[in-house]
Write a protein that holds these residues in place. Structure first.
Motif, PDB file in Angstrom:
ATOM      1  N   GLY A  72       0.813  -1.212   0.000  1.00 51.82           N
ATOM      2  CA  GLY A  72       0.000   0.000   0.000  1.00 51.82           C
ATOM      3  C   GLY A  72       0.842   1.254   0.000  1.00 51.82           C
ATOM      4  N   LEU A  73       1.908   1.252   0.801  1.00 50.66           N
ATOM      5  CA  LEU A  73       2.806   2.417   0.846  1.00 50.66           C
ATOM      6  C   LEU A  73       3.482   2.648  -0.499  1.00 50.66           C
ATOM      7  CD1 LEU A  73       4.452   1.962   4.361  1.00 50.66           C
ATOM      8  CD2 LEU A  73       3.126   3.942   3.599  1.00 50.66           C
ATOM      9  N   VAL A  74       3.757   1.561  -1.217  1.00 51.81           N
ATOM     10  CA  VAL A  74       4.402   1.690  -2.537  1.00 51.81           C
ATOM     11  C   VAL A  74       3.377   2.063  -3.602  1.00 51.81           C
ATOM     12  CG1 VAL A  74       5.647   0.437  -4.344  1.00 51.81           C
ATOM     13  CG2 VAL A  74       6.229   0.057  -1.941  1.00 51.81           C
TER      14      VAL A  74
ATOM     15  N   VAL B 142       9.976  13.332  10.742  1.00 52.87           N
ATOM     16  CA  VAL B 142      10.337  13.202   9.320  1.00 52.87           C
ATOM     17  C   VAL B 142       9.136  13.099   8.396  1.00 52.87           C
ATOM     18  CG1 VAL B 142      12.493  12.049   9.973  1.00 52.87           C
ATOM     19  CG2 VAL B 142      10.503  10.667   9.372  1.00 52.87           C
ATOM     20  N   GLY B 143       7.913  13.134   8.968  1.00 58.38           N
ATOM     21  CA  GLY B 143       6.713  12.901   8.168  1.00 58.38           C
ATOM     22  C   GLY B 143       6.471  13.903   7.070  1.00 58.38           C
TER      23      GLY B 143
ATOM     24  N   PHE C 213       7.959  13.511  -0.592  1.00 58.24           N
ATOM     25  CA  PHE C 213       8.570  12.609  -1.572  1.00 58.24           C
ATOM     26  C   PHE C 213       7.661  11.432  -1.912  1.00 58.24           C
ATOM     27  CE2 PHE C 213      12.419  14.609   0.234  1.00 58.24           C
ATOM     28  CZ  PHE C 213      12.974  15.078  -0.955  1.00 58.24           C
ATOM     29  N   TRP C 214       6.819  11.016  -0.960  1.00 62.72           N
ATOM     30  CA  TRP C 214       5.965   9.835  -1.148  1.00 62.72           C
ATOM     31  C   TRP C 214       4.747  10.139  -2.010  1.00 62.72           C
ATOM     32  CZ3 TRP C 214       1.105   8.562   1.510  1.00 62.72           C
ATOM     33  CH2 TRP C 214       0.694   7.241   1.301  1.00 62.72           C
TER      34      TRP C 214
ATOM     35  N   GLY D 282       3.838  13.512  -3.116  1.00 61.25           N
ATOM     36  CA  GLY D 282       4.037  14.607  -4.065  1.00 61.25           C
ATOM     37  C   GLY D 282       3.892  15.968  -3.404  1.00 61.25           C
ATOM     38  N   GLN D 283       4.336  16.999  -4.100  1.00 65.94           N
ATOM     39  CA  GLN D 283       4.399  18.351  -3.549  1.00 65.94           C
ATOM     40  C   GLN D 283       3.020  18.890  -3.141  1.00 65.94           C
ATOM     41  OE1 GLN D 283       6.449  21.045  -6.120  1.00 65.94           O
ATOM     42  NE2 GLN D 283       6.194  22.821  -4.795  1.00 65.94           N
ATOM     43  N   GLY D 284       1.992  18.518  -3.877  1.00 67.90           N
ATOM     44  CA  GLY D 284       0.659  19.047  -3.599  1.00 67.90           C
ATOM     45  C   GLY D 284      -0.045  18.395  -2.427  1.00 67.90           C
ATOM     46  N   PHE D 285       0.615  17.475  -1.736  1.00 66.63           N
ATOM     47  CA  PHE D 285      -0.030  16.725  -0.659  1.00 66.63           C
ATOM     48  C   PHE D 285       0.578  17.012   0.716  1.00 66.63           C
ATOM     49  CE2 PHE D 285      -1.206  14.432  -4.432  1.00 66.63           C
ATOM     50  CZ  PHE D 285      -2.476  13.941  -4.166  1.00 66.63           C
ATOM     51  N   THR D 286       1.355  18.078   0.839  1.00 63.62           N
ATOM     52  CA  THR D 286       2.047  18.337   2.107  1.00 63.62           C
ATOM     53  C   THR D 286       1.076  18.578   3.270  1.00 63.62           C
ATOM     54  OG1 THR D 286       2.270  20.648   1.396  1.00 63.62           O
ATOM     55  CG2 THR D 286       4.182  19.209   1.079  1.00 63.62           C
ATOM     56  N   ASP D 287      -0.138  19.082   2.976  1.00 67.72           N
ATOM     57  CA  ASP D 287      -1.128  19.283   4.045  1.00 67.72           C
ATOM     58  C   ASP D 287      -1.544  17.957   4.687  1.00 67.72           C
ATOM     59  OD1 ASP D 287      -1.096  21.987   3.725  1.00 67.72           O
ATOM     60  OD2 ASP D 287      -2.956  22.107   2.582  1.00 67.72           O
ATOM     61  N   ALA D 288      -1.392  16.858   3.945  1.00 69.50           N
ATOM     62  CA  ALA D 288      -1.768  15.543   4.473  1.00 69.50           C
ATOM     63  C   ALA D 288      -0.929  15.178   5.696  1.00 69.50           C
ATOM     64  CB  ALA D 288      -1.598  14.471   3.391  1.00 69.50           C
ATOM     65  N   TYR D 289       0.259  15.759   5.808  1.00 74.23           N
ATOM     66  CA  TYR D 289       1.121  15.517   6.973  1.00 74.23           C
ATOM     67  C   TYR D 289       0.407  15.909   8.269  1.00 74.23           C
ATOM     68  CZ  TYR D 289       4.633  16.747  10.499  1.00 74.23           C
ATOM     69  OH  TYR D 289       5.316  16.881  11.675  1.00 74.23           O
ATOM     70  N   MET D 290      -0.135  17.118   8.302  1.00 67.63           N
ATOM     71  CA  MET D 290      -0.817  17.579   9.520  1.00 67.63           C
ATOM     72  C   MET D 290      -2.096  16.788   9.769  1.00 67.63           C
ATOM     73  SD  MET D 290      -0.694  19.339  12.168  1.00 67.63           S
ATOM     74  CE  MET D 290       0.760  20.323  11.775  1.00 67.63           C
ATOM     75  N   PHE D 291      -2.806  16.399   8.690  1.00 73.47           N
ATOM     76  CA  PHE D 291      -4.001  15.573   8.858  1.00 73.47           C
ATOM     77  C   PHE D 291      -3.635  14.268   9.561  1.00 73.47           C
ATOM     78  CE2 PHE D 291      -6.006  17.347   4.671  1.00 73.47           C
ATOM     79  CZ  PHE D 291      -5.967  18.618   5.216  1.00 73.47           C
ATOM     80  N   ALA D 292      -2.541  13.645   9.092  1.00 74.76           N
ATOM     81  CA  ALA D 292      -2.115  12.361   9.658  1.00 74.76           C
ATOM     82  C   ALA D 292      -1.661  12.519  11.106  1.00 74.76           C
ATOM     83  CB  ALA D 292      -0.990  11.766   8.814  1.00 74.76           C
ATOM     84  N   VAL D 293      -0.953  13.608  11.419  1.00 72.47           N
ATOM     85  CA  VAL D 293      -0.478  13.842  12.792  1.00 72.47           C
ATOM     86  C   VAL D 293      -1.667  13.946  13.754  1.00 72.47           C
ATOM     87  CG1 VAL D 293       0.618  15.537  14.328  1.00 72.47           C
ATOM     88  CG2 VAL D 293       1.730  14.890  12.187  1.00 72.47           C
ATOM     89  N   VAL D 294      -2.674  14.726  13.382  1.00 72.48           N
ATOM     90  CA  VAL D 294      -3.854  14.899  14.242  1.00 72.48           C
ATOM     91  C   VAL D 294      -4.588  13.569  14.402  1.00 72.48           C
ATOM     92  CG1 VAL D 294      -6.088  16.068  14.496  1.00 72.48           C
ATOM     93  CG2 VAL D 294      -4.107  17.324  13.617  1.00 72.48           C
TER      94      VAL D 294
END
Length: 506
Positions: free
Chosen positions: A24-26, A326-327, A333-334, A336-348
């Motif tokens: 799934g990660l790949v 490192v998320g 890199f995982w 793409g550039q347009g998905f950086t907001d997903a980092y904060m979604f995942a953290v919460v």
């Protein structure tokens, strides 16, 4: 034979968990890049909308497992055949209900998504929706054959074919997208593979296990009993669907599919986080059953609760802290550039899940004592409240508001369940929190300190992601050794020895 099936089934379950997470990660970034951000959002949005109908199985597949096993234990072949006939009558009604609901939604898709989808997107959405509805109408009753196999303690063959199915599906999707396929093609591939899998499980049930489905006597009381037994399993299924997938629907109505795509990536990462704990907590239900059956004392149950929670937290807090560190670079890199907001979604999302996931043994005790009703009603009410708050916050803050609204009520559920564990199950929750608190405090110290120094490194650099990750791992391993119990140190040492043994063999 049964023992070999059980051991093999457990081993294959862990292989499946590993494969689904790693592949799934790949696969996820490959699919995103192949489809594009907007179409990936459309794919996840329509998949989530159809997924709501999956709860219409009313928990029947788990009911099939339990009652088939019961009839086998009593050597009641006629009772088993009659039960399965009634179960499939209910499944036939469910399939008809799914098709009816699907058609109603199909003819209202344009009004639902009129403000967020383009004409071409709406055309694809309708095609995917009708295929997925047909898929669901077949998949839910077809899943009963998997339940029959489990009831017969036939674990190995179905799980082997499930692993094969997952690998074949992944390879087929890769080939399809490389040849220029789109989201509609992916939906068609999934439908074909699901039909084949139903055929495989049905063949195992009928040919290898000699299962028969025969209506010896129609009993309305049996139908009511089957549905009544499945009720709370059904409630938990509703909650699981609503907790995260309702966000796809709410955001899909208001925003573009690109916003849904970013939200979907955040929740995917959060779900991977949850998978690490499920591999541990799921194996402790038999232990809880046995302890309750043997009238274990409050102290004994609390000791086991603390022991299991600390083991799960050692894993979860390491992952959570590492992802905070490192998320952001990983998501860049995982996905793409347009998905950086997903980092904060995942953290919460991870923040909200940590306490729930670490307290899985408490839920096992509830199940062992047949006290699921309170938590079922509580989760359903609070999940609806979370969706309402999330929808309101989403109007201003988008996907982040949706996640925050959901997590607020998840934390409230844990607060109320702490009271319930203490007052109704007689678990010693004050002592419980005293003994897990050092793990949280030390983890918080490591997260704050490593993040302070990480500001001097470039955020989007693969080299520095590895350096920060390795440094964090070493600090975590060294400091946590000081607060481990003797049994936890022994568990860690045994795990290290096993890894070394595997490395020597390979």
């Amino acid at each position: 034979m049964a023992i070999n099936q059980l051991k093999g089934g457990v081993a294959l379950s862990y292989i499946t968990i590993f494969l689904t997470n790693v592949i799934g990660l790949v696969m996820t970034p490959f699919i995103i890049r192949s489809l594009g951000k907007a179409e990936y959002g459309l794919y996840t949005m329509i998949g989530a909308l159809v997924g709501y109908m999956s709860v219409l199985d009313f928990g029947l597949n788990k009911t099939v497992i339990r009652f088939v096993a019961k009839f086998r234990a009593n050597d009641d072949k006629e009772g088993e055949e009659n039960f399965l006939a009634h179960a499939f009558i209910i499944f036939a009604m469910i399939s008809l209900l799914i098709l009816t609901c699907g058609l109603i939604l199909y003819f209202n898709l344009e009004s639902i998504y009129s403000d967020s989808l383009t004409i071409s997107q709406m055309k694809k959405a309708k095609i995917m929706f009708i295929i997925l509805t047909f898929n669901m109408a077949l998949l839910l009753p077809g899943g009963a054959f998997s339940g029959i196999c489990s009831g017969y303690e036939e674990f190995i063959l179905p799980r082997v074919f499930n692993i094969v199915r997952y690998i074949v599906r992944s390879l087929t999707i890769v080939a399809l997208l490389m040849l220029g396929g789109d989201a509609v093609g992916m939906v068609i591939v999934d439908t074909i593979i699901n039909i084949l899998m139903i055929g495989v499980n049905a063949t195992i049930a009928f040919k290898k296990l000699n299962v028969k489905i025969h209506l010896h006597k129609f009993q309305k009381s049996l139908l009511r009993f089957i549905l009544g037994f499945s009720l709370w399993i059904f409630v938990f299924a509703i909650v699981q669907q609503m907790r995260w997938k309702l966000g796809h629907f709410i955001l899909g109505i208001t925003f573009s599919t690109s916003v849904v795509a970013v939200y979907a990536v955040g929740t995917v990462l959060g779900n991977y986080y949850g998978a690490f704990s499920s591999a541990i907590s799921s194996v402790f239900l038999p232990k809880a059953m046995k302890m309750v059956a043997n009238d274990a004392s409050s102290t004994e149950l609390t000791n086991m609760f603390i022991k299991i929670s600390r083991i799960i937290l050692l894993v979860l807090l390491y992952i959570f802290g590492g992802f905070i560190l490192v998320g952001k670079g990983f998501v860049y890199f995982w996905a793409g550039q347009g998905f950086t907001d997903a980092y904060m979604f995942a953290v919460v999302m991870m923040f909200g899940l940590t306490l729930i996931l670490s307290q899985g043994f408490g839920n096992n005790i509830l199940e062992a004592r047949n006290k699921l009703k309170f938590r079922g009603i509580l989760m359903l009410v609070l999940t609806i409240c979370g969706a309402v708050l999330g929808g309101l916050l989403a109007q201003k803050y988008g996907g982040l508001g949706m996640i925050v609204g959901t997590v607020v009520f998840m934390l409230l559920e844990r607060l109320i369940m702490t009271w319930y564990y203490h007052s109704k199950l007689d678990l010693q929750m004050i002592r419980y929190y005293k003994e897990i608190a050092p793990l949280f405090l030390l983890s918080l110290f490591i997260i704050l300190s490593t993040n302070y120094f990480s500001q001097y490194f470039p955020e989007y650099s693969i080299k520095y992601i590895f350096i920060k990750g390795i440094s964090y791992t070493l600090i975590y391993a060294i400091l946590f050794r000081f607060i481990l119990t003797t049994s936890e140190k022994e568990l860690v040492n045994q795990s290290i020895k096993r890894v070394k043994k595997v490395l020597k063999i390979t």
